[in-house]
Motif scaffolding. Sequence first.
Motif, PDB file in Angstrom:
ATOM      1  N   UNK A 217       0.818  -1.216   0.000  1.00  0.00           N
ATOM      2  CA  UNK A 217       0.000   0.000   0.000  1.00  0.00           C
ATOM      3  C   UNK A 217       0.851   1.266   0.000  1.00  0.00           C
ATOM      4  N   UNK A 218       2.171   1.121  -0.055  1.00  0.00           N
ATOM      5  CA  UNK A 218       3.058   2.282  -0.066  1.00  0.00           C
ATOM      6  C   UNK A 218       3.369   2.821   1.316  1.00  0.00           C
ATOM      7  N   UNK A 219       2.982   2.096   2.369  1.00  0.00           N
ATOM      8  CA  UNK A 219       3.274   2.535   3.734  1.00  0.00           C
ATOM      9  C   UNK A 219       4.656   2.069   4.149  1.00  0.00           C
ATOM     10  N   UNK A 220       5.384   2.945   4.808  1.00  0.00           N
ATOM     11  CA  UNK A 220       6.703   2.592   5.328  1.00  0.00           C
ATOM     12  C   UNK A 220       6.503   1.755   6.590  1.00  0.00           C
ATOM     13  N   UNK A 221       7.211   0.644   6.673  1.00  0.00           N
ATOM     14  CA  UNK A 221       7.162  -0.241   7.838  1.00  0.00           C
ATOM     15  C   UNK A 221       8.551  -0.280   8.449  1.00  0.00           C
ATOM     16  N   UNK A 222       8.600  -0.283   9.771  1.00  0.00           N
ATOM     17  CA  UNK A 222       9.876  -0.266  10.482  1.00  0.00           C
ATOM     18  C   UNK A 222       9.929  -1.396  11.487  1.00  0.00           C
ATOM     19  N   UNK A 223      11.057  -2.062  11.532  1.00  0.00           N
ATOM     20  CA  UNK A 223      11.361  -3.008  12.611  1.00  0.00           C
ATOM     21  C   UNK A 223      12.621  -2.513  13.282  1.00  0.00           C
ATOM     22  N   UNK A 224      12.593  -2.410  14.598  1.00  0.00           N
ATOM     23  CA  UNK A 224      13.780  -2.016  15.348  1.00  0.00           C
ATOM     24  C   UNK A 224      14.517  -3.284  15.739  1.00  0.00           C
ATOM     25  N   UNK A 225      15.787  -3.367  15.370  1.00  0.00           N
ATOM     26  CA  UNK A 225      16.578  -4.575  15.560  1.00  0.00           C
ATOM     27  C   UNK A 225      17.776  -4.327  16.458  1.00  0.00           C
ATOM     28  N   UNK A 226      18.141  -5.349  17.206  1.00  0.00           N
ATOM     29  CA  UNK A 226      19.322  -5.302  18.070  1.00  0.00           C
ATOM     30  C   UNK A 226      20.446  -6.087  17.400  1.00  0.00           C
ATOM     31  N   UNK A 227      21.593  -6.107  18.048  1.00  0.00           N
ATOM     32  CA  UNK A 227      22.704  -6.914  17.541  1.00  0.00           C
ATOM     33  C   UNK A 227      22.392  -8.407  17.637  1.00  0.00           C
ATOM     34  N   UNK A 228      21.356  -8.765  18.369  1.00  0.00           N
ATOM     35  CA  UNK A 228      20.934 -10.156  18.458  1.00  0.00           C
ATOM     36  C   UNK A 228      20.114 -10.612  17.273  1.00  0.00           C
ATOM     37  N   UNK A 229      19.887  -9.717  16.318  1.00  0.00           N
ATOM     38  CA  UNK A 229      19.082 -10.048  15.137  1.00  0.00           C
ATOM     39  C   UNK A 229      19.787  -9.728  13.825  1.00  0.00           C
ATOM     40  N   UNK A 230      21.050  -9.347  13.918  1.00  0.00           N
ATOM     41  CA  UNK A 230      21.826  -8.962  12.748  1.00  0.00           C
ATOM     42  C   UNK A 230      23.171  -9.688  12.764  1.00  0.00           C
ATOM     43  N   UNK A 231      23.569 -10.219  11.616  1.00  0.00           N
ATOM     44  CA  UNK A 231      24.835 -10.949  11.533  1.00  0.00           C
ATOM     45  C   UNK A 231      25.464 -10.738  10.157  1.00  0.00           C
ATOM     46  N   UNK A 232      26.673 -10.196  10.149  1.00  0.00           N
ATOM     47  CA  UNK A 232      27.406  -9.972   8.891  1.00  0.00           C
ATOM     48  C   UNK A 232      28.442 -11.083   8.717  1.00  0.00           C
ATOM     49  N   UNK A 233      28.150 -12.077   7.870  1.00  0.00           N
ATOM     50  CA  UNK A 233      29.083 -13.184   7.668  1.00  0.00           C
ATOM     51  C   UNK A 233      30.305 -12.795   6.838  1.00  0.00           C
ATOM     52  N   UNK A 234      30.186 -11.698   6.088  1.00  0.00           N
ATOM     53  CA  UNK A 234      31.294 -11.221   5.269  1.00  0.00           C
ATOM     54  C   UNK A 234      31.099  -9.722   5.035  1.00  0.00           C
ATOM     55  N   UNK A 235      31.902  -9.142   4.186  1.00  0.00           N
ATOM     56  CA  UNK A 235      31.914  -7.687   4.026  1.00  0.00           C
ATOM     57  C   UNK A 235      30.771  -7.126   3.189  1.00  0.00           C
TER      58      UNK A 235
END
Length: 178
Positions: free
Chosen positions: A52-70
């Motif tokens: 519908x064109x609405x912006x949706x936001x999820x607030x995330x912690x470091x417990x939900x983000x993982x960078x396996x490489x660059x």
Amino acid sequence: MSDSSASSSSAARALDQNVFDEWPANVRAWFDGASLADKTGFTASLLSVDANGHVRTSLLSVGELYAPDSRTLGIALWPQARATRAITQSGRAALSFVCDAAFYQVQLRVTPLPCAAGDASGLVYLLASIDTGEAQSVRYARLTGGITFELEGEGSAVLARWERQLEQLKRAVAASRR
């Protein structure tokens, strides 16, 4: 009138803007899945646009983000989050956060990952690749934080859950690369 244009000109030169397509080392260290207790309070905002064109936001912690490489980022989201639905439909999202006195906004291309074997968390796992990223800072002011939080009550239980989540996310990311 000349004072304001001179001021605007000075302000424009004070902006440091860096474009990237790989995680800067300092940012990647935040998303490495290690030392979570030292990183509590960090919040990233994951933005998406729904049908519908609405912006949706999820607030995330470091417990939900993982960078396996660059160049990539694993993301764990709750299935009922409106942003989850929007991202899985569009395949696009933007991640914004403050790190080391700079504001970051990263445009991401996102694909769903299958759940790792034995995962009973109910989370949705996504693998995002950097389309383009930008870091901004100004010389006249230092960003000291973005959206932050403190763990209350059962903080140790939350940290334990984050560690389990990240292990499952790491497995899902690794399985996608075989």
